[in-house]
Motif scaffolding. Structure first.
Motif, mmCIF file in Angstrom:
data_model
loop_
_atom_site.group_PDB
_atom_site.id
_atom_site.type_symbol
_atom_site.label_atom_id
_atom_site.label_comp_id
_atom_site.label_asym_id
_atom_site.label_seq_id
_atom_site.Cartn_x
_atom_site.Cartn_y
_atom_site.Cartn_z
ATOM 1 N N ALA A 153 -3.114 0.048 7.256
ATOM 2 C CA ALA A 153 -1.785 0.142 7.499
ATOM 3 C C ALA A 153 -1.249 -0.766 6.853
ATOM 4 C CB ALA A 153 -1.384 -1.249 9.250
ATOM 5 N N LEU A 154 -1.573 -1.818 5.687
ATOM 6 C CA LEU A 154 -0.816 -2.147 4.038
ATOM 7 C C LEU A 154 -0.694 -1.248 3.299
ATOM 8 C CD1 LEU A 154 -2.624 -5.336 3.786
ATOM 9 C CD2 LEU A 154 -0.108 -5.409 4.147
ATOM 10 N N ASP A 155 -1.471 -0.077 3.734
ATOM 11 C CA ASP A 155 -1.307 0.811 2.462
ATOM 12 C C ASP A 155 -0.853 2.166 2.915
ATOM 13 O OD1 ASP A 155 -2.665 -0.631 0.458
ATOM 14 O OD2 ASP A 155 -4.252 -0.350 0.846
ATOM 15 N N TYR A 156 -0.896 2.592 3.513
ATOM 16 C CA TYR A 156 -0.161 3.953 4.112
ATOM 17 C C TYR A 156 1.009 3.965 5.435
ATOM 18 C CZ TYR A 156 -2.436 3.141 8.846
ATOM 19 O OH TYR A 156 -2.973 2.425 10.256
ATOM 20 N N ALA A 157 1.098 2.423 5.802
ATOM 21 C CA ALA A 157 2.657 2.392 6.481
ATOM 22 C C ALA A 157 3.576 1.930 5.380
ATOM 23 C CB ALA A 157 2.198 1.346 7.817
ATOM 24 N N LEU A 158 3.279 -0.308 5.555
ATOM 25 C CA LEU A 158 3.930 -0.648 4.324
ATOM 26 C C LEU A 158 4.861 -0.855 2.898
ATOM 27 C CD1 LEU A 158 2.773 -4.369 6.235
ATOM 28 C CD2 LEU A 158 5.215 -3.252 6.389
ATOM 29 N N ARG A 159 3.222 -0.373 2.534
ATOM 30 C CA ARG A 159 3.578 0.146 0.881
ATOM 31 C C ARG A 159 4.322 1.339 0.461
ATOM 32 N NH1 ARG A 159 0.358 -2.977 -2.489
ATOM 33 N NH2 ARG A 159 -1.086 -4.547 -1.896
ATOM 34 N N PRO A 160 4.073 2.439 1.982
ATOM 35 C CA PRO A 160 5.378 3.325 1.326
ATOM 36 C C PRO A 160 6.752 3.180 2.026
ATOM 37 C CG PRO A 160 3.245 4.220 2.318
ATOM 38 C CD PRO A 160 2.625 2.655 2.036
ATOM 39 N N LEU A 161 6.838 2.116 2.468
ATOM 40 C CA LEU A 161 7.827 1.631 3.275
ATOM 41 C C LEU A 161 8.745 0.450 1.941
ATOM 42 C CD1 LEU A 161 10.690 1.331 5.270
ATOM 43 C CD2 LEU A 161 8.884 -1.131 6.041
ATOM 44 N N PHE A 162 8.336 0.034 1.643
ATOM 45 C CA PHE A 162 8.944 -1.104 0.381
ATOM 46 C C PHE A 162 8.849 -0.065 -0.860
ATOM 47 C CE2 PHE A 162 8.370 -4.037 3.313
ATOM 48 C CZ PHE A 162 9.545 -5.166 2.885
ATOM 49 N N ALA A 163 8.022 0.616 -1.589
ATOM 50 C CA ALA A 163 8.776 1.868 -2.431
ATOM 51 C C ALA A 163 9.749 2.596 -2.429
ATOM 52 C CB ALA A 163 6.815 2.616 -2.466
ATOM 53 N N TYR A 164 10.153 3.095 -1.165
ATOM 54 C CA TYR A 164 10.614 3.855 -0.350
ATOM 55 C C TYR A 164 12.236 3.035 -1.384
ATOM 56 C CZ TYR A 164 15.309 5.986 1.576
ATOM 57 O OH TYR A 164 16.216 5.935 1.570
ATOM 58 N N LEU A 165 12.268 1.200 -1.013
ATOM 59 C CA LEU A 165 13.199 0.718 -1.617
ATOM 60 C C LEU A 165 13.051 -0.222 -2.641
ATOM 61 C CD1 LEU A 165 12.728 -1.462 2.115
ATOM 62 C CD2 LEU A 165 14.465 0.236 2.050
ATOM 63 N N HIS A 166 12.090 0.881 -3.226
ATOM 64 C CA HIS A 166 11.841 0.503 -5.017
ATOM 65 C C HIS A 166 11.876 -1.148 -5.315
ATOM 66 C CE1 HIS A 166 13.369 4.579 -6.098
ATOM 67 N NE2 HIS A 166 14.935 4.057 -5.304
ATOM 68 N N ALA A 167 11.429 -1.503 -3.953
ATOM 69 C CA ALA A 167 11.069 -3.340 -3.991
ATOM 70 C C ALA A 167 10.138 -3.106 -5.488
ATOM 71 C CB ALA A 167 10.767 -3.712 -3.125
ATOM 72 N N ASP A 168 9.531 -4.524 -6.036
ATOM 73 C CA ASP A 168 7.812 -4.074 -6.595
ATOM 74 C C ASP A 168 7.332 -5.187 -6.004
ATOM 75 O OD1 ASP A 168 6.346 -5.374 -9.038
ATOM 76 O OD2 ASP A 168 7.399 -6.134 -9.617
ATOM 77 N N VAL A 169 6.495 -4.156 -5.134
ATOM 78 C CA VAL A 169 5.024 -4.930 -4.814
ATOM 79 C C VAL A 169 4.063 -5.155 -4.923
ATOM 80 C CG1 VAL A 169 3.323 -4.667 -2.061
ATOM 81 C CG2 VAL A 169 5.860 -3.388 -2.750
ATOM 82 N N VAL A 170 3.647 -6.270 -5.281
ATOM 83 C CA VAL A 170 2.054 -6.990 -5.628
ATOM 84 C C VAL A 170 0.991 -6.011 -5.093
ATOM 85 C CG1 VAL A 170 3.143 -9.246 -5.766
ATOM 86 C CG2 VAL A 170 1.739 -8.795 -4.137
ATOM 87 N N PRO A 171 0.299 -6.289 -5.913
ATOM 88 C CA PRO A 171 -1.030 -5.274 -5.536
ATOM 89 C C PRO A 171 -2.235 -5.800 -4.632
ATOM 90 C CG PRO A 171 -1.291 -6.047 -8.048
ATOM 91 C CD PRO A 171 -0.013 -6.919 -7.547
ATOM 92 N N THR A 172 -2.293 -7.063 -4.240
ATOM 93 C CA THR A 172 -2.971 -7.564 -2.739
ATOM 94 C C THR A 172 -2.086 -8.350 -2.499
ATOM 95 O OG1 THR A 172 -4.032 -8.720 -4.743
ATOM 96 C CG2 THR A 172 -4.622 -9.907 -2.627
ATOM 97 N N GLY A 173 -2.460 -6.887 -1.184
ATOM 98 C CA GLY A 173 -1.687 -7.395 0.670
ATOM 99 C C GLY A 173 -2.537 -8.132 0.876
ATOM 100 N N VAL A 174 -2.158 -9.011 1.727
ATOM 101 C CA VAL A 174 -2.979 -9.294 2.836
ATOM 102 C C VAL A 174 -3.417 -8.868 4.493
ATOM 103 C CG1 VAL A 174 -3.930 -11.988 3.857
ATOM 104 C CG2 VAL A 174 -3.140 -11.471 1.191
ATOM 105 N N TYR A 175 -4.125 -8.562 4.736
ATOM 106 C CA TYR A 175 -4.433 -8.104 6.259
ATOM 107 C C TYR A 175 -5.449 -9.574 6.987
ATOM 108 C CZ TYR A 175 -6.186 -5.991 10.308
ATOM 109 O OH TYR A 175 -5.955 -5.902 11.236
ATOM 110 N N ALA A 176 -4.440 -10.072 8.063
ATOM 111 C CA ALA A 176 -5.520 -10.790 8.936
ATOM 112 C C ALA A 176 -6.088 -10.283 10.421
ATOM 113 C CB ALA A 176 -5.512 -12.270 8.540
ATOM 114 N N SER A 177 -7.171 -10.574 11.289
ATOM 115 C CA SER A 177 -7.487 -9.971 12.103
ATOM 116 C C SER A 177 -7.586 -11.243 12.778
ATOM 117 C CB SER A 177 -9.296 -8.808 11.970
ATOM 118 O OG SER A 177 -10.382 -9.659 11.297
#
Length: 214
Positions: A127-151
């Motif tokens: 979900a980090l890659d197919y939901a959150l990253r596209p959302l912040f890419a649309y906002l033209h934010a500078d998203v760092v490479p490493t996202g952190v998911y915790a189960s």
């Protein structure tokens, strides 16, 4: 180096919240990495659960209550953002998306962002890659490479998954600190300054409920 401000957005619904726990650990890692670089850090923690009714009212009326306006100010004027949401139905929560929707679409342009998410099973990590990253890419934010998911297994304490989580948190915090130090310090938003987010960043039509975009 002047103090850097990091806005930490947590969209957890429970108390205590795994989203808030992850957000706090990401903030600590970022602060530590910035301290090594000689920067003082101011962290603004924003629990969206506390603003749920105000966010809904803002979406309906186009006007924010003072406490929500203060939270929006903290986010759009920050040097960087840590954004953490629980994963519901394989994506970000409705509360998280609703808060993002009340921000002006241009207000996060160029802002370094660290993304985090949590859920009951590792299956939702994408979900980090197919939901959150596209959302912040649309906002033209500078998203760092490493996202952190915790189960849930990552919080087991003695579980073997806890070490990889700690490593991902440290790496993500270091990446965000590097992105912050490359960027000029942000200045606090001033509602009486025409060059602040209430001026250029948020159009008058947006303040009236998005009428200009309809």
């Amino acid at each position: 180096m002047s103090a850097r401000r990091v806005a930490v957005i947590s969209a957890g619904l429970s108390t205590p919240s795994s989203s808030r726990m992850l957000a706090d650990r990401l903030a600590v890692a970022t602060s530590a990495a910035l301290s090594v670089r000689g920067a003082d850090v101011i962290v603004d923690a924003i629990e969206l659960r506390d603003h749920a009714h105000a966010i809904t009212d803002n979406m309906i009326t186009g006007f924010a209550r003072p406490e929500l306006e203060a939270a929006i100010n903290a986010v759009v004027s920050a040097d960087a953002i840590i954004a953490v949401t629980p994963v519901f139905s394989s994506s970000y929560s409705g509360l998280f998306k609703s808060f993002i929707d009340v921000l002006d679409p241009d207000s996060l342009r160029g802002t370094p962002v660290l993304l985090g998410a949590n859920g009951g099973t590792p299956r939702h990590s994408l979900a980090l890659d197919y939901a959150l990253r596209p959302l912040f890419a649309y906002l033209h934010a500078d998203v760092v490479p490493t996202g952190v998911y915790a189960s849930s297994a990552d919080w087991g304490g003695v579980d073997e998954g806890i070490a990889p989580l700690a490593e991902r948190i440290e790496r993500a915090g270091r990446e965000l600190a590097e992105a912050i130090t490359r960027r000029e310090p942000a200045r606090m938003a001033d509602p009486f300054d025409p060059d602040s987010y209430l001026g250029e960043g948020r159009s008058f039509g947006h303040l009236l409920g998005g009428l200009a975009g309809e």
